[in-house]
Design an enzyme around this catalytic site. Structure first.
Site, PDB file in Angstrom:
ATOM      1  CD  GLU A  97      -3.738  -6.617   2.849  1.00  0.00           C
ATOM      2  OE1 GLU A  97      -2.499  -6.479   2.763  1.00  0.00           O
ATOM      3  OE2 GLU A  97      -4.461  -5.892   3.556  1.00  0.00           O
ATOM      4  CD  GLU A 151      -3.021  -1.243   2.130  1.00  0.00           C
ATOM      5  OE1 GLU A 151      -2.932  -0.474   3.113  1.00  0.00           O
ATOM      6  OE2 GLU A 151      -3.970  -2.048   1.971  1.00  0.00           O
TER       7      GLU A 151
END
Length: 472
Positions: A323, A220
């Site tokens: 994810e 991220e």
């Protein structure tokens, strides 16, 4: 694989009937006892033109797309710490539930972290603070819980598991904010040291007998989180890959490891891919691009079309779901059915848009949705109630299993279309020639549908809010 597909295509072109061939149906559905349960054995019969008032799924084995690499989940510190608190019998139950190909759902992908993430009991690294040369590097921390669980998972799976690794943050001394948490950026003077860190980690794990297939550059990279996080613009990730990480992996004899860029949501994925993949010197090091499903934080829907855009724009690059989890843990919602359906919707759309593999987040969490050192408690497909010692299987586990148990590595996706939006479907042909079609009913009503394959069909009934896998 080509010979199998070619033979199947020739069979249909030559008019050789599949009439009488068996279709085994496995079903999971809300408000029933069905959980990956074998519910029917059907046969193909000769098909006629379907009517508009019929609901149909059409499979075309002559149209082939991406090659599948696997489905799995992450073994985090949290998962490993909870696992260690289980009885030996429950540990074996969990391992078989996930990794056994016959009695479980046959996971074949595994993600783990490079030092700590939020799903660790504390923040930590593998070096002493300020050790630029990485002389103090060691993975002793992971030997207590995480490495033993990964080894048991590999043993239960019988090999054939692709393992890839992801960092949440460089050590604090390498960052602009002097903190592993709350964003910050990697300072330019530490680019080489950080690149060396990946190679040391991979070599240390492989020395433990854990083969590493690939790595993502940063989890991220556009999120400033209250937990471990580090921000990279598209340009800074490109330059780190091009000038440091890619060359370092080559120099260290790790050029075979698959490097995955982005590892964040579908919303900004188009910009990241354009910046990195349009630079030949950076692109040559990138196997593909990873993505998560949390773009609905803004109130919108999941942006599956962005994945198709990359599949079409950069056909040489692979797409990997890295994810996803159900956020905001609530023990009252262990059996909340839409949580499982979220998995089914995402997996079918992601595969139909060119994704080669799909990785869930934590394989196991406790009865509080942790441990998590910043209180970011979430759902996992399986939870352990440490007080009772019992395992709790959520709908998400079964929805994932409808794909992972039956679609095996090296399968090829084949053409699939549905005639009504209440159904979603995707199909793959395994290397043994078996075709797997997954059908999901999003509606609150039982539906009867036709499954068409070439000039043959069968008729199937799927319960309300159900998911089925058809193997034939």
């Amino acid at each position: 694989m080509f010979m199998i597909l070619h033979a199947f295509a020739q069979q249909n072109q030559n008019g050789i009937s599949k009439t009488g061939d068996k279709i085994t149906v496995y079903t999971t559905a809300e408000n029933t006892e069905l959980r990956l349960t074998e519910t029917d054995e059907l046969e193909f019969t000769e098909a006629k033109q379907p009517l508009e008032n019929e609901i149909s799924v059409f499979v075309d084995v002559n149209k082939t797309y991406q090659t599948f690499i696997g489905i799995g989940g992450a073994i985090t510190d949290a998962s490993a710490e909870v696992f260690a608190k289980l009885s030996k019998s429950k540990q074996q139950e969990l391992l078989k539930a996930y990794y056994d190909k016959s009695t479980g759902i046959g996971y074949s992908l595994l993600r783990t972290t490079i030092h700590s993430s939020d799903f660790s009991s504390e923040s930590y690294t593998y070096v002493k603070e300020g050790d630029l040369s990485l002389k103090t590097f060691n993975i002793n921390h992971d030997r207590q819980y995480r490495i033993p669980l990964i080894k048991q998972a590999l043993k239960t799976a019988g090999g054939g598991v692709c393992i890839y690794v992801s960092p949440w943050s460089p050590p604090a001394f390498m960052k602009s904010n002097g903190n592993m948490l709350k964003g910050g950026t990697l300072l330019p003077e530490y680019y080489q040291s950080w690149a060396n860190y990946y190679s040391k980690f991979i070599k240390a794990y492989e020395k433990e007998g854990i083969p590493i297939w690939g790595l993502t550059i940063q989890n991220e990279p556009m999120a400033i989180q209250r937990w471990e996080s580090c921000v990279y613009t598209a340009e800074s990730e490109r330059d780190f890959l091009k000038n440091f990480l890619g060359p370092t992996m080559e120099k260290e004899g790790l050029a075979d490891k698959k490097i995955i860029v982005w590892d964040h949501n579908r919303d900004l994925i188009g910009h990241r891919s354009n910046v990195i993949f349009s630079d030949p010197e950076a692109s040559k090091y990138a196997w593909g691009i990873g993505f998560h499903w949390y773009e609905n934080w803004s109130g919108g829907n999941q942006m599956f079309e962005n994945i198709r855009n990359i599949y079409e724009s950069y056909p040489s690059k692979k797409l990997l779901f890295t994810e996803g989890c159900i956020e905001k843990f609530d023990a009252q919602k262990y059996q909340f059915w839409p949580n499982g359906e979220r998995y089914g919707i995402s997996m079918i759309n992601d595969f139909n848009n060119g994704t080669v593999g799909w990785t869930d987040w934590n394989i196991l969490l406790d009865q509080n949705g942790g441990p998590n050192h910043v209180g970011n408690f979430c759902f996992a497909p399986v939870h352990a109630d440490i007080n009772s010692g019992e395992l709790i299987y959520t709908p998400s586990y079964y929805y994932i299993g409808h794909f992972s148990k039956f679609i095996r590595p090296e399968a090829r996706r084949v053409g699939t279309a549905v005639s009504r939006s209440v159904l979603l479907s995707t199909s793959f042909i395994n290397s043994d020639g078996k075709i797997v079609t997954v059908v999901m009913n999003q509606s609150g009503k039982e539906i009867t549908y036709n499954l068409f394959v070439a000039s043959e069909k069968t008729v199937v009934v799927i319960p309300a809010h159900g998911i089925q896998t058809l193997v034939y």
